[in-house]
Design an enzyme around this catalytic site. Structure first.
Site, PDB file in Angstrom:
ATOM      1  N   SER A 145       0.861  -1.186   0.000  1.00 36.94           N
ATOM      2  CA  SER A 145       0.000   0.000   0.000  1.00 36.94           C
ATOM      3  C   SER A 145       0.895   1.233   0.000  1.00 36.94           C
ATOM      4  O   SER A 145       2.042   1.172   0.474  1.00 36.94           O
ATOM      5  CB  SER A 145      -0.853   0.008   1.277  1.00 36.94           C
ATOM      6  N   TYR A 158      -1.126  -1.362  10.403  1.00 36.34           N
ATOM      7  CA  TYR A 158      -1.366  -1.447   8.959  1.00 36.34           C
ATOM      8  C   TYR A 158      -0.143  -0.927   8.201  1.00 36.34           C
ATOM      9  O   TYR A 158       0.374  -1.600   7.306  1.00 36.34           O
ATOM     10  CB  TYR A 158      -2.623  -0.658   8.582  1.00 36.34           C
TER      11      TYR A 158
END
Ligand SMILES: NC(=O)c1ccc[n+]([C@@H]2O[C@H](COP(=O)([O-])OP(=O)(O)OC[C@H]3O[C@@H](n4cnc5c(N)ncnc54)[C@H](OP(=O)(O)O)[C@@H]3O)[C@@H](O)[C@H]2O)c1
Length: 259
Positions: A145, A158
């Site tokens: 990401s 995350y």
């Protein structure tokens, strides 16, 4: 002259997290006559729907309800899929996010995010590495990401898990190149899926999962080391990561937190 009936692009594609969002869009982007799609997810009904849609586009499918955290089950499934037909492309896509709800991220949540986003990726990819290097062929796509460029206070686990996937993938690409195996790190910005539907803050350059899947498919076809998109977000994330923490930290603390 004999016509070549082989499909263009990879013939056997294995995708985790195919039951939703980017994974579903990738499955349908690769579904065509001659392709075999090995698809995994946890929600059986949604996974079966995706498999049926892929078959309606002419692909063969094998759908497996699996938790990517289950190392033994993943190894058994991935190896069986490779024995059925040699896997050309594996996409380690399954992932979860977690917000801090404005407070510190809990120990449980931190471990849960790393277990899926990091161990889950390793459980998907590692059983295939010796098989692919042995035959000097194959491609490994790791879904990281843009959040993996730099840690944000709103989602420590995350960001940490996606950074680990990014850096591991970059290293693995160099390591496996000489053995004929391609490795690609995919770093999407905001994509409209269940994961982002819960966000109540502005998401610049939000794009559809179908558009993201098309960008990923084209990037993989060109064997791009890093498939980071959309480009304005990718440029911004790269620039922000290059700034000194002394400048950046006070600004990042003001950003909205993911719930
Ligand atoms: N959406 C974004 O803006 C964005 C941006 C950058 C990166 N990404 C990454 O893209 C990937 C796909 O996310 P998405 O946005 O498509 O989210 P999503 O719609 O929530 O899909 C996540 C997928 O992962 C699967 N999954 C989650 N935990 C799992 C587990 N323990 N075992 C097996 N499968 C599991 C889910 O399966 P079930 O639904 O069957 O439970 C689902 O298929 C993730 O790695 C995410 O971090 C997303």
């Amino acid at each position: 002259m004999q016509s070549d009936h082989r499909p263009s692009g990879p013939a056997h594609i294995l995708i985790t997290g195919a039951s939703s969002g980017i994974g579903t869009a990738l499955a349908l982007a690769y579904a065509r006559p001659g392709a075999l799609l090995s698809l995994a997810g946890r929600d059986e009904a949604r996974l079966n729907e995706v498999a049926a849609a892929a078959r309606s586009q002419g692909a063969e499918t094998d759908a497996a309800v699996l938790d990517v955290r289950d190392r033994d089950a993943m190894a058994a499934w991935v190896v069986a899929a490779d024995q059925r037909r040699l896997i050309d492309l594996v996409i380690a896509n399954a992932g979860i996010s977690g917000g801090t709800h404005g407070g510190p991220e809990s120990a449980e949540q931190t471990r849960a995010v790393f277990a899926v986003n990091l161990d889950g990726v390793l459980n998907t990819v590692l059983p295939l590495v010796p098989r692919m290097t042995g035959r000097k062929a194959g491609q490994i796509a790791l879904i990281s990401s843009l959040a993996g460029h730099r840690g944000f206070p709103g989602a420590p686990a995350y960001c940490g898990s996606k950074a680990a996937v990014k850096v591991w993938g970059e290293s693995l690409r160099g390591e496996l190149a000489a053995q004929g195996v391609k490795v690609n790190v995919v770093m999407p910005g905001f994509v409209k899926t269940h994961m982002t539907d819960v966000n109540d803050f502005p998401m610049p350059f939000l794009m559809s999962a179908e558009r993201a899947a098309e960008i990923i498919r084209r990037g993989l076809e060109k064997d791009r080391a890093r498939i980071a998109f959309p480009w304005p977000m990718a440029a911004m994330a790269w620039f922000v990561a290059a700034l000194s923490p002394a400048i950046l930290d006070p600004l990042l603390r003001k950003l909205p937190k993911k719930n």
